[in-house]
Motif scaffolding. Structure first.
Motif, PDB file in Angstrom:
ATOM      1  N   ASN A 176      66.264 -63.873 -17.908  1.00 14.01           N
ATOM      2  CA  ASN A 176      65.236 -63.375 -18.827  1.00 14.01           C
ATOM      3  C   ASN A 176      64.380 -62.273 -18.223  1.00 14.01           C
ATOM      4  O   ASN A 176      63.867 -61.418 -18.945  1.00 14.01           O
ATOM      5  CB  ASN A 176      64.345 -64.529 -19.298  1.00 14.01           C
ATOM      6  CG  ASN A 176      65.019 -65.394 -20.344  1.00 14.01           C
ATOM      7  OD1 ASN A 176      66.140 -65.122 -20.752  1.00 14.01           O
ATOM      8  ND2 ASN A 176      64.338 -66.442 -20.771  1.00 14.01           N
ATOM      9  N   ASP A 177      64.212 -62.313 -16.905  1.00 17.68           N
ATOM     10  CA  ASP A 177      63.404 -61.285 -16.246  1.00 17.68           C
ATOM     11  C   ASP A 177      64.222 -60.050 -15.894  1.00 17.68           C
ATOM     12  O   ASP A 177      63.705 -59.100 -15.301  1.00 17.68           O
ATOM     13  CB  ASP A 177      62.755 -61.846 -14.982  1.00 17.68           C
ATOM     14  CG  ASP A 177      61.676 -62.876 -15.286  1.00 17.68           C
ATOM     15  OD1 ASP A 177      61.226 -62.928 -16.448  1.00 17.68           O
ATOM     16  OD2 ASP A 177      61.284 -63.625 -14.379  1.00 17.68           O
ATOM     17  N   GLY A 178      65.519 -60.059 -16.244  1.00 16.14           N
ATOM     18  CA  GLY A 178      66.342 -58.874 -16.034  1.00 16.14           C
ATOM     19  C   GLY A 178      66.901 -58.716 -14.645  1.00 16.14           C
ATOM     20  O   GLY A 178      67.447 -57.659 -14.300  1.00 16.14           O
ATOM     21  N   ILE A 179      66.791 -59.744 -13.808  1.00 15.88           N
ATOM     22  CA  ILE A 179      67.327 -59.664 -12.450  1.00 15.88           C
ATOM     23  C   ILE A 179      68.843 -59.844 -12.475  1.00 15.88           C
ATOM     24  O   ILE A 179      69.593 -59.117 -11.826  1.00 15.88           O
ATOM     25  CB  ILE A 179      66.653 -60.709 -11.548  1.00 15.88           C
ATOM     26  CG1 ILE A 179      65.150 -60.409 -11.476  1.00 15.88           C
ATOM     27  CG2 ILE A 179      67.261 -60.710 -10.145  1.00 15.88           C
ATOM     28  CD1 ILE A 179      64.330 -61.483 -10.823  1.00 15.88           C
ATOM     29  N   TYR A 180      69.300 -60.841 -13.246  1.00 20.81           N
ATOM     30  CA  TYR A 180      70.725 -60.964 -13.548  1.00 20.81           C
ATOM     31  C   TYR A 180      70.955 -60.304 -14.902  1.00 20.81           C
ATOM     32  O   TYR A 180      70.349 -60.699 -15.896  1.00 20.81           O
ATOM     33  CB  TYR A 180      71.143 -62.436 -13.643  1.00 20.81           C
ATOM     34  CG  TYR A 180      71.352 -63.135 -12.329  1.00 20.81           C
ATOM     35  CD1 TYR A 180      71.407 -62.437 -11.130  1.00 20.81           C
ATOM     36  CD2 TYR A 180      71.509 -64.513 -12.287  1.00 20.81           C
ATOM     37  CE1 TYR A 180      71.590 -63.090  -9.931  1.00 20.81           C
ATOM     38  CE2 TYR A 180      71.706 -65.182 -11.083  1.00 20.81           C
ATOM     39  CZ  TYR A 180      71.739 -64.467  -9.907  1.00 20.81           C
ATOM     40  OH  TYR A 180      71.936 -65.126  -8.722  1.00 20.81           O
ATOM     41  N   VAL A 181      71.805 -59.301 -14.937  1.00 17.30           N
ATOM     42  CA  VAL A 181      72.035 -58.580 -16.188  1.00 17.30           C
ATOM     43  C   VAL A 181      73.459 -58.724 -16.708  1.00 17.30           C
ATOM     44  O   VAL A 181      73.742 -58.358 -17.848  1.00 17.30           O
ATOM     45  CB  VAL A 181      71.708 -57.071 -16.025  1.00 17.30           C
ATOM     46  CG1 VAL A 181      70.231 -56.883 -15.739  1.00 17.30           C
ATOM     47  CG2 VAL A 181      72.551 -56.441 -14.925  1.00 17.30           C
TER      48      VAL A 181
END
Length: 208
Positions: A176-181
């Motif tokens: 959700n925080d965009g670290i894993y995309v």
């Protein structure tokens, strides 16, 4: 012709307000939500929301509570529809379902497990009860899987449930925080997470 708006039933208005509030935070985050904006979006008087929520904190708690109910319904449906799978596959499906719920209901999920309520806000009694019951569903399932040898039987079920939850929640935050995309990695990551949690002697333990 009577042009006046059809009056809401008391219970219907609460549902309408919750949906409107959920839409507002989905559009602009928690900071975009206020009782005034909620009333405008729902098309009611500025005082109408106060008949259901005494302040913004209580409104946020109600949204989170609704989120827990929805999450529990998804897990219950998964549990019923995955009976043909083996226990490890069932738990993998649970992890994937949990992460997808967190992604699809991102702002609600942040409220359910975030600081806006649990640290800087004040969780209502009903929210505390609903959240505890939600965790109890996971704990009960862990106890069942432990009895089948999926999880290490010598460890407390509570600690296994807490560790599993922490691992899954961490994955949700990373996505959700965009670290894993890379969403295509979700299933492999979920499977690996489960493999790290399960009893390394399974299925040998289950065959005893």
């Amino acid at each position: 012709m009577n042009s006046r708006k059809k009056p809401y039933h008391h219970g219907d208005l609460r549902i309408t307000l919750l949906q409107a509030a959920t839409d507002l935070i989905a559009e602009g985050g928690v900071e975009s939500l206020s009782i005034r904006k909620l009333a405008d979006k729902a098309g009611v008087s500025r005082t109408a929301p106060y008949h259901h929520f005494k302040d913004k904190n209580e409104l946020l708690c109600a949204i989170a509570e609704q989120g827990f109910h929805l999450q529990d319904q998804l897990i219950e449906a998964l549990y019923e529809n995955a009976k043909e799978l083996n226990p490890v596959e069932q738990f993998e499906r649970y992890v994937i379902t949990y992460i997808r719920f967190a992604e699809e209901q991102r702002e609600t999920y942040d409220l359910m497990y975030g600081r806006d309520i649990w640290k800087t806000g004040e969780p209502t009694q009903t929210l505390q009860e609903v959240s505890r019951n939600s965790f109890r569903v996971l704990l009960n399932w862990v106890e069942e899987l432990q009895a089948e040898g999926v999880f290490e039987p010598s460890l407390p079920a509570l600690r296994i449930a807490q560790s599993a939850w922490a691992s899954i929640h961490g994955l949700c935050r990373l996505f959700n925080d965009g670290i894993y995309v890379n969403r295509e990695d979700l299933q492999d990551i979920a499977r690996t997470s489960v493999q790290l949690l399960i009893n390394q002697n399974y299925p040998a333990e289950a065959e005893k």
